[in-house]
Enzyme design. Structure first.
Site, PDB file in Angstrom:
ATOM      1  N   LYS A 176      20.153  97.413 -40.658  1.00 28.89           N
ATOM      2  CA  LYS A 176      21.179  96.920 -39.736  1.00 28.89           C
ATOM      3  C   LYS A 176      21.357  97.850 -38.544  1.00 28.89           C
ATOM      4  O   LYS A 176      21.690  97.405 -37.450  1.00 28.89           O
ATOM      5  CB  LYS A 176      22.504  96.716 -40.471  1.00 28.89           C
ATOM      6  CG  LYS A 176      22.478  95.514 -41.401  1.00 28.89           C
ATOM      7  CD  LYS A 176      23.875  94.973 -41.660  1.00 28.89           C
ATOM      8  CE  LYS A 176      23.785  93.700 -42.494  1.00 28.89           C
ATOM      9  NZ  LYS A 176      25.107  93.172 -42.879  1.00 28.89           N
TER      10      LYS A 176
ATOM     11  N   LYS B  77      12.660  87.548 -44.572  1.00 28.94           N
ATOM     12  CA  LYS B  77      13.732  87.062 -45.424  1.00 28.94           C
ATOM     13  C   LYS B  77      14.438  85.904 -44.710  1.00 28.94           C
ATOM     14  O   LYS B  77      14.626  85.949 -43.491  1.00 28.94           O
ATOM     15  CB  LYS B  77      14.687  88.253 -45.620  1.00 28.94           C
ATOM     16  CG  LYS B  77      15.987  87.956 -46.307  1.00 28.94           C
ATOM     17  CD  LYS B  77      16.777  89.241 -46.516  1.00 28.94           C
ATOM     18  CE  LYS B  77      18.235  88.883 -46.807  1.00 28.94           C
ATOM     19  NZ  LYS B  77      19.078  90.012 -47.107  1.00 28.94           N
TER      20      LYS B  77
ATOM     21  N   LYS C 178      20.130  83.461 -41.140  1.00 24.17           N
ATOM     22  CA  LYS C 178      20.658  82.704 -40.016  1.00 24.17           C
ATOM     23  C   LYS C 178      20.353  83.408 -38.709  1.00 24.17           C
ATOM     24  O   LYS C 178      20.006  82.776 -37.718  1.00 24.17           O
ATOM     25  CB  LYS C 178      22.175  82.515 -40.165  1.00 24.17           C
ATOM     26  CG  LYS C 178      22.522  81.464 -41.198  1.00 24.17           C
ATOM     27  CD  LYS C 178      23.958  81.022 -41.084  1.00 24.17           C
ATOM     28  CE  LYS C 178      24.082  79.769 -40.240  1.00 24.17           C
ATOM     29  NZ  LYS C 178      25.455  79.220 -40.294  1.00 24.17           N
TER      30      LYS C 178
END
Ligand code: TRP
Length: 325
Positions: free
Chosen positions: A111, A191, A194
């Protein structure tokens, strides 16, 4: 009864990766465990988001959970921020968690790369809050996908650290791993997510699902129809293992390896089986849309019942910490 806690980010519409990797597992556990399932809104604000659409996203996520068939008579469904003891306990855990442990978390590193302009303390603290989510209820089991195993291991370590520094009041929770294979995005590489826009939505219209499956990447080495394929290198095959009857799988495997079946036909079969499972979910979702009060009631009683237990744990924590009372 043994207690279970798990959480899902409020992304709004859930995708089939979430469904197969987590929610389907959650549903199967409600008869045998005391289950708490949470929409983790405080986790979601660790990245940029639109505040004016946030409530809607939380409600939509809850609606998706109910549409999947989670029965609020058999489990508790709650929104994380409705029980402030989660964040309160997270602060306490901050004080027993070595910085080095959170810095090496894979999700934090990923992230931090994705959100270079906003690497905030919350992003790093994310797994500590997750540990508090679980331990504020002293849950012994955590059903999650592979990607969250590391966070549950850290939770165990935090419990150990707390227990040995103060008093042994927390269990060391165990992962209940979903046995389903991990579905990748329709790009066949990353993966399903969205953010990467490679997902199939749980409530997506059938035409749109077919369009995504039709163009989805299969075994890249299988170029021509007559080339034999490798099911283990094909995300469509993985999706078959999640949505098609077990008896069909060996047949498809053989058909692919011998080039008896082509990718398009294989995708058509998948489409049929997938829509057979998703159809009733879509119907339940549209029925739920006309009952917004019902969803709010479910979340309200979930939070109320969770608050009682969380408050008890915090009382105990404050006492063993020696806080002023
Ligand atoms: N981090 C989890 C995810 O991204 C969501 C989550 C938050 C969670 N708190 C949790 C999962 C506690 C299990 C237990 O999917």
């Amino acid at each position: 009864m043994n207690k279970i806690f798990s959480g899902i980010q409020p992304t709004g519409e859930i995708h089939i990766g979430n469904y197969v990797g987590a929610i389907r597992n959650w549903i199967g556990l409600v008869d045998d465990y005391d289950c708490i399932y949470s929409v983790v809104d405080y986790h979601a604000i660790t990245v940029d988001y639109e505040a004016d659409q946030f409530q809607e996203r939380v409600l939509e996520t809850a609606l998706n959970l109910l549409a999947c068939g989670l029965d609020p008579q058999k489990c508790r469904i709650m929104v994380q921020s409705q029980v402030p003891e989660h964040t309160e306990l997270a602060w306490v855990f901050n004080c027993v968690t070595p910085i080095g442990e959170v810095e090496r978390m894979t999700q934090f590193k990923e992230k931090s790369k994705q959100h270079r302009a906003n690497i905030n303390m919350g992003l790093m603290d994310y797994p500590v809050l997750q540990a508090a989510d679980i331990l504020v209820y002293k849950a012994g089991f955590v059903p999650v996908g592979e990607d969250q195993v590391q966070h549950v291991e850290l939770t165990r370590e935090i419990a150990r650290k707390f227990n040995s520094r103060f008093q042994p009041i927390f269990p060391e929770p165990q992962v209940i791993l979903s046995c389903a294979a991990k579905i990748l995005g329709v790009d066949g590489k990353s993966k399903m997510s969205k953010t990467l826009n490679n997902y199939i939505g749980l409530l997506e219209a059938e035409e749109s699902i077919w369009e995504k499956l039709r163009t989805a990447v299969t075994d890249v080495k299988r170029v021509r129809r007559k080339d034999p394929g490798c099911p283990e290198d094909c995300n469509i095959f993985t999706m078959h293992t999640a949505f098609s009857p077990d008896t069909m799988i060996p047949e498809l495997d053989k058909g692919c390896r011998r080039a008896d079946i082509g990718c398009v036909d294989c995708k058509k079969k998948l489409f049929e089986n997938m829509t057979a499972e998703l159809g009733p979910i879509r119907e339940r979702a549209s029925a739920l849309r006309s009952q917004p009060d019902y969803i709010r009631d479910v979340l309200k009683s979930g939070a109320e019942s969770c608050r009682d237990e969380a408050q008890q744990t915090m009382e105990e924590v404050r006492s063993v910490l020696g806080l002023y009372r």
